[in-house]
Design an enzyme around this catalytic site. Structure first.
Site, PDB file in Angstrom:
ATOM      1  N   HIS A   1      -0.101   1.909  -8.462  1.00 15.15           N
ATOM      2  CA  HIS A   1      -0.959   3.070  -8.189  1.00 15.15           C
ATOM      3  C   HIS A   1      -2.295   2.960  -8.945  1.00 15.15           C
ATOM      4  O   HIS A   1      -2.825   3.966  -9.432  1.00 15.15           O
ATOM      5  CB  HIS A   1      -0.263   4.366  -8.602  1.00 15.15           C
ATOM      6  CG  HIS A   1       0.903   4.750  -7.749  1.00 15.15           C
ATOM      7  ND1 HIS A   1       0.985   4.469  -6.411  1.00 15.15           N
ATOM      8  CD2 HIS A   1       2.056   5.412  -8.068  1.00 15.15           C
ATOM      9  CE1 HIS A   1       2.131   4.933  -5.927  1.00 15.15           C
ATOM     10  NE2 HIS A   1       2.797   5.496  -6.902  1.00 15.15           N
TER      11      HIS A   1
ATOM     12  N   LEU B   1       0.861  -1.175   0.000  1.00 17.47           N
ATOM     13  CA  LEU B   1       0.000   0.000   0.000  1.00 17.47           C
ATOM     14  C   LEU B   1       0.901   1.230   0.000  1.00 17.47           C
ATOM     15  O   LEU B   1       1.931   1.241   0.671  1.00 17.47           O
ATOM     16  CB  LEU B   1      -0.912   0.020   1.234  1.00 17.47           C
ATOM     17  CG  LEU B   1      -1.952  -1.095   1.347  1.00 17.47           C
ATOM     18  CD1 LEU B   1      -2.703  -0.964   2.668  1.00 17.47           C
ATOM     19  CD2 LEU B   1      -2.928  -1.062   0.180  1.00 17.47           C
ATOM     20  N   ASP B   2       0.509   2.272  -0.753  1.00 16.40           N
ATOM     21  CA  ASP B   2       1.267   3.518  -0.769  1.00 16.40           C
ATOM     22  C   ASP B   2       1.350   4.079   0.642  1.00 16.40           C
ATOM     23  O   ASP B   2       0.502   3.802   1.497  1.00 16.40           O
ATOM     24  CB  ASP B   2       0.601   4.544  -1.682  1.00 16.40           C
ATOM     25  CG  ASP B   2       0.572   4.095  -3.130  1.00 16.40           C
ATOM     26  OD1 ASP B   2       1.379   3.225  -3.498  1.00 16.40           O
ATOM     27  OD2 ASP B   2      -0.274   4.624  -3.879  1.00 16.40           O
ATOM     28  N   GLN B   3       2.348   4.934   0.873  1.00 18.43           N
ATOM     29  CA  GLN B   3       2.531   5.484   2.220  1.00 18.43           C
ATOM     30  C   GLN B   3       1.303   6.238   2.713  1.00 18.43           C
ATOM     31  O   GLN B   3       1.023   6.259   3.905  1.00 18.43           O
ATOM     32  CB  GLN B   3       3.781   6.371   2.263  1.00 18.43           C
ATOM     33  CG  GLN B   3       3.746   7.628   1.418  1.00 18.43           C
ATOM     34  CD  GLN B   3       3.073   8.796   2.112  1.00 18.43           C
ATOM     35  OE1 GLN B   3       2.883   8.775   3.328  1.00 18.43           O
ATOM     36  NE2 GLN B   3       2.706   9.804   1.347  1.00 18.43           N
TER      37      GLN B   3
ATOM     38  N   THR C   1      -1.846   5.541   1.804  1.00 16.28           N
ATOM     39  CA  THR C   1      -3.019   4.661   1.778  1.00 16.28           C
ATOM     40  C   THR C   1      -3.116   3.910   3.093  1.00 16.28           C
ATOM     41  O   THR C   1      -2.119   3.431   3.628  1.00 16.28           O
ATOM     42  CB  THR C   1      -2.927   3.665   0.615  1.00 16.28           C
ATOM     43  OG1 THR C   1      -2.856   4.383  -0.617  1.00 16.28           O
ATOM     44  CG2 THR C   1      -4.136   2.742   0.580  1.00 16.28           C
TER      45      THR C   1
END
Length: 238
Positions: free
Chosen positions: A185, A102-104, A106
């Protein structure tokens, strides 16, 4: 299994460090403090304590973490703390890995394990595992946006349009989006391609497993057999 080897398998340090824990009187089984690193125990389901904290032997680690914003899914983070900083040291020592990333910024459901087959099963895009995201958007959500996401949008470097498997408006500027791929993404790029922008992103479900409402951001817990069954309980043809 010798208690020294058992502790080592559970991430409590090197064999030498585990022997030192035992000889220091910090390890107990059934309330009995151990002093012999070579004492044998049947490992399956064994409950033991290290420095008065109780643990249960697990051959493989299966975890769920409620990832907060501002953490990177990496052991070598570049700009933010690592999600592994949220776990006890012994889990990092036994090489627990993120199942996907997961993105930072998210938040939400993140699986972790030291079981290579499990990691591959639940991170492979070829398995088309459904993942549900709660999306907060910059601009209002309208029928045209929902239709575009369901029909498929063009993403750079993708040979064919990428479509959501489900999409539901949940508020003036929010929607619930289900995807089955694992593109880079992906949700953010899909919303941008459809003419909107993601302001906040939260993953609430993977497979058939939903993030428990009582698991606070930054907290983790073991997955039990019922959780693993729920994880696999979804319609692969949907």
């Amino acid at each position: 299994m010798q208690i020294e080897r058992l502790l080592h398998s559970q991430g409590f340090g090197s064999r030498k460090e585990c022997r030192a824990l035992i000889r220091a009187g910090l390890v107990a089984v059934a309330g009995r403090i151990l002093d012999n690193p070579a004492e044998d125990f049947a490992p399956e389901g064994l409950e033991f304590s290290v420095d008065d904290e109780t643990w249960v032997y697990r051959e493989k680690a299966y975890l769920v973490l409620h990832k907060p914003a501002g953490y990177e899914c990496s052991r070598r983070p570049q700009f933010h703390p690592s999600v592994f900083a949220l776990l006890p040291d012994m889990l990092a020592n036994r090489d627990v890995q993120c199942v996907g990333r997961l993105d930072q910024d998210t938040t939400g459901l993140l699986l972790l394990s030291d079981d290579g087959q499990f990691i591959h099963r639940w991170s492979s895009g070829k398995k088309r595992t459904p993942k549900v995201y709660e999306v907060t958007t910059k601009h209002p959500v309208d029928d045209a946006l929902i239709a575009a996401l369901l029909a498929g949008v063009e993403l750079l470097d993708e040979p064919a349009p990428i479509a959501a498997s489900a999409c539901l408006k949940t508020g003036e500027r929010s929607l619930r989006l289900t995807i089955t791929e694992g593109k880079y993404h992906q949700v953010k790029r899909m919303l941008a391609a459809a003419g909107n922008r993601v302001e906040a992103l939260h993953r609430s479900v993977v497979g058939g497993l939903a993030l428990a409402a009582d698991l606070a951001p930054g907290d983790w817990r073991w997955l039990d057999e019922a959780d693993l069954a729920r994880l696999a309980d979804y319609d692969e043809t949907a």
